[in-house]
Design an enzyme around this catalytic site. Structure first.
Site, PDB file in Angstrom:
ATOM      1  N   ARG A  82       0.659  -1.290  -0.131  1.00 44.28           N
ATOM      2  CA  ARG A  82       0.116   0.031  -0.109  1.00 44.28           C
ATOM      3  C   ARG A  82       0.908   1.169  -0.037  1.00 44.28           C
ATOM      4  O   ARG A  82       0.415   2.265  -0.550  1.00 44.28           O
ATOM      5  CB  ARG A  82      -1.181  -0.126   1.096  1.00 44.28           C
ATOM      6  CG  ARG A  82      -1.994   1.154   0.979  1.00 44.28           C
ATOM      7  CD  ARG A  82      -3.031   0.800   2.361  1.00 44.28           C
ATOM      8  NE  ARG A  82      -2.578   0.982   3.621  1.00 44.28           N
ATOM      9  CZ  ARG A  82      -3.259   0.633   4.620  1.00 44.28           C
ATOM     10  NH1 ARG A  82      -4.565   0.176   4.620  1.00 44.28           N
ATOM     11  NH2 ARG A  82      -2.692   0.934   5.650  1.00 44.28           N
ATOM     12  N   LYS A 184      -2.681   6.791   1.588  1.00 39.17           N
ATOM     13  CA  LYS A 184      -2.504   7.041   2.935  1.00 39.17           C
ATOM     14  C   LYS A 184      -1.406   8.242   3.146  1.00 39.17           C
ATOM     15  O   LYS A 184      -0.274   8.057   3.239  1.00 39.17           O
ATOM     16  CB  LYS A 184      -1.939   5.892   3.951  1.00 39.17           C
ATOM     17  CG  LYS A 184      -2.529   5.755   5.183  1.00 39.17           C
ATOM     18  CD  LYS A 184      -2.331   4.456   5.819  1.00 39.17           C
ATOM     19  CE  LYS A 184      -2.317   4.750   7.572  1.00 39.17           C
ATOM     20  NZ  LYS A 184      -3.305   5.244   7.793  1.00 39.17           N
ATOM     21  N   GLU A 220     -16.173   6.169   4.856  1.00 37.87           N
ATOM     22  CA  GLU A 220     -15.349   5.791   6.000  1.00 37.87           C
ATOM     23  C   GLU A 220     -15.354   6.970   6.978  1.00 37.87           C
ATOM     24  O   GLU A 220     -15.857   8.281   6.849  1.00 37.87           O
ATOM     25  CB  GLU A 220     -14.051   5.274   5.428  1.00 37.87           C
ATOM     26  CG  GLU A 220     -13.053   6.488   4.826  1.00 37.87           C
ATOM     27  CD  GLU A 220     -11.651   5.731   4.621  1.00 37.87           C
ATOM     28  OE1 GLU A 220     -11.122   4.860   5.173  1.00 37.87           O
ATOM     29  OE2 GLU A 220     -11.263   6.287   3.538  1.00 37.87           O
TER      30      GLU A 220
HETATM   31  N1  PLP Z   1      -9.096   4.446   6.802  1.00 39.56           N
HETATM   32  C1  PLP Z   1      -8.206   5.430   7.197  1.00 39.56           C
HETATM   33  C2  PLP Z   1      -8.624   6.680   6.416  1.00 39.56           C
HETATM   34  C3  PLP Z   1      -7.231   4.904   7.833  1.00 39.56           C
HETATM   35  O1  PLP Z   1      -6.222   6.140   8.166  1.00 39.56           O
HETATM   36  C4  PLP Z   1      -7.013   3.705   8.251  1.00 39.56           C
HETATM   37  C5  PLP Z   1      -5.726   3.404   9.075  1.00 39.56           C
HETATM   38  O2  PLP Z   1      -4.734   2.972   8.740  1.00 39.56           O
HETATM   39  C6  PLP Z   1      -7.804   2.792   8.087  1.00 39.56           C
HETATM   40  C7  PLP Z   1      -8.891   2.953   7.131  1.00 39.56           C
HETATM   41  C8  PLP Z   1      -7.828   1.370   8.274  1.00 39.56           C
HETATM   42  O3  PLP Z   1      -6.678   0.705   7.345  1.00 39.56           O
HETATM   43  P1  PLP Z   1      -5.960  -0.460   8.098  1.00 39.56           P
HETATM   44  O4  PLP Z   1      -6.850  -1.517   8.574  1.00 39.56           O
HETATM   45  O5  PLP Z   1      -5.269  -0.799   7.092  1.00 39.56           O
HETATM   46  O6  PLP Z   1      -5.100  -0.016   9.461  1.00 39.56           O
HETATM   47  C1  COI Z   2      -4.221   3.413  11.574  1.00 33.43           C
HETATM   48  O1  COI Z   2      -5.023   2.688  11.809  1.00 33.43           O
HETATM   49  O2  COI Z   2      -3.034   2.919  11.655  1.00 33.43           O
HETATM   50  C2  COI Z   2      -3.961   4.673  11.155  1.00 33.43           C
HETATM   51  O3  COI Z   2      -3.092   5.118  10.589  1.00 33.43           O
HETATM   52  C3  COI Z   2      -5.480   5.571  11.587  1.00 33.43           C
HETATM   53  C4  COI Z   2      -4.863   6.853  12.359  1.00 33.43           C
HETATM   54  C5  COI Z   2      -6.071   7.762  12.478  1.00 33.43           C
HETATM   55  C6  COI Z   2      -4.152   6.541  13.656  1.00 33.43           C
END
Ligand code: PLP
Ligand code: COI
Length: 341
Positions: A82, A184, A220
């Site tokens: 990612r 991200k 989201e």
């Molecule tokens: N959506 C956003 C905007 C995020 O910052 C995060 C955190 O990483 C997620 C979703 C969840 O992603 P993940 O499950 O890969 O941590």
């Molecule tokens: C994560 O879940 O790793 C994120 O980056 C979310 C952040 C808002 C702490």
């Protein structure tokens, strides 16, 4: 060295400086081999690309102590991939995936004393990130970059832990069609700060963003994807090109289908149908699964039958299975768990 002396159950989701971090520099078209350093500070030119035009992307994953005492990480290969996608979208040189995983291993191993013990409810949050370092004044990509990884022990993202939270439908947009919502990038979080500070002032824990084109579909929150459970125990999760492809959500889809025998629908979710769901949760690395008890849409309340006291029963099963896999007492699918040597 001994385990850091901390009140693991009450550390909250805050930054605590640990011993070692990883740094690699990109110059003359190549990433160097990287190194560990104890220096937590970054010194940059005043005109660095990241400072002027926000050229920065990041990742988030965790290390866990398993029941049998190993330190493990969860699907770091997906974070590596990612980050490549994020970097490409901001015209940054992708950080090699293998080197990313090596960096994670090195930093976690070097800070093993900060990995919270099994059963403490805390975990080690791992933050890889990269940014443009050389001076850029015309709007263009930097030529030089730095990639870093630091770690910090954390507790639950929402202070109530597993208590259901209250969120509101947000009037601000998070991501535009064909924009950067699916990567991200720091810029997505900078522009969410006004909305989250306002949400907190109004007494809400988080914002529910709708699609900015039609404002009819669930996207989201600022830091997590949504999962919903129907009254027939089906898992429904929004599909959209403008949300972050959450690794937790993708893992939960597999857990629901393969471990719990649930039906799963990944599809557009209209805000209008949210009132008919039985349970709602936010999923992400930081959030794990945080149950949502109430959604407020300009004064109109949607209260899920699971209530404001505890997680709904299906969300709880998903939570227990996912964390069971991460903590090593439920067998993980091949390749999900990486043991730190
Ligand atoms: N959506 C956003 C905007 C995020 O910052 C995060 C955190 O990483 C997620 C979703 C969840 O992603 P993940 O499950 O890969 O941590
Ligand atoms: C994560 O879940 O790793 C994120 O980056 C979310 C952040 C808002 C702490």
């Amino acid at each position: 060295m001994a385990k850091a002396d901390m009140d693991w159950k009450n550390i909250g989701f805050t930054y605590r400086q640990t011993e070692q971090r990883y740094v690699s520099d990109y110059k003359n078209g190549a990433w160097d081999n990287g190194r560990l350093t104890t220096d937590a500070n970054v010194v940059l030119n005043e005109c660095a690309g990241v400072l002027q035009y926000a050229q920065t992307v990041f990742e988030g994953l965790k290390a866990y102590t398993t029941e049998d005492g190993h330190i493990v990480t969860f699907r770091p290969d997906l974070n590596a991939k990612r980050m490549v996608d994020s970097a490409k979208r901001l015209e940054m040189p992708p950080f090699p995936e293998e080197q990313f995983i090596e960096a994670i291993e090195k930093v976690v191993a070097a800070n093993a004393d900060f990995v919270p013990p099994y059963g403490s409810g805390a975990t080690l949050y791992i933050r890889p990130y990269m940014f443009g370092t050389n001076p850029v004044i015309g709007v263009k990509p930097a030529d030089e970059y730095q990639f870093r990884v630091f770690v910090t022990p954390v507790g639950p993202y929402f202070s109530g832990g597993a208590k259901p939270i209250t969120i509101r439908v947000c009037d601000y947009d998070r991501a535009a069609p064909h924009g950067t919502g699916h990567i991200k990038a720091g810029l997505n979080y900078a522009m969410s700060l006004y909305a989250i500070v306002d949400a907190h002032k109004q007494g809400f824990d988080e914002n529910m963003y709708l699609d900015s084109a039609t404002r009819t579909k669930v996207e989201e929150t600022g830091g997590a994807n949504f999962i919903f459970i129907t009254r027939e125990n089906k898992l429904v999760t929004p599909k959209s090109d403008t949300i972050l492809p959450s690794i937790t959500r993708r893992s939960l889809v597999h857990v629901a289908q393969e471990y719990l025998g649930m039906e799963v629908e990944e599809r557009e979710v209209l805000f209008d149908e949210v009132k008919d769901f039985a349970e709602c949760g936010l999923c992400g690395t930081a959030a794990v699964i945080s149950p949502v008890g109430k959604i407020v849409d300009h004064g109109e309340e949607i209260c899920f039958p699971s209530g404001m006291e505890k997680m709904g029963p299906v969300t709880k099963k998903l939570y227990d299975t996912l964390t069971g896999i991460q903590m090593g007492h439920i067998k993980a699918p091949d390749g999900w768990i990486k043991v730190i040597q």
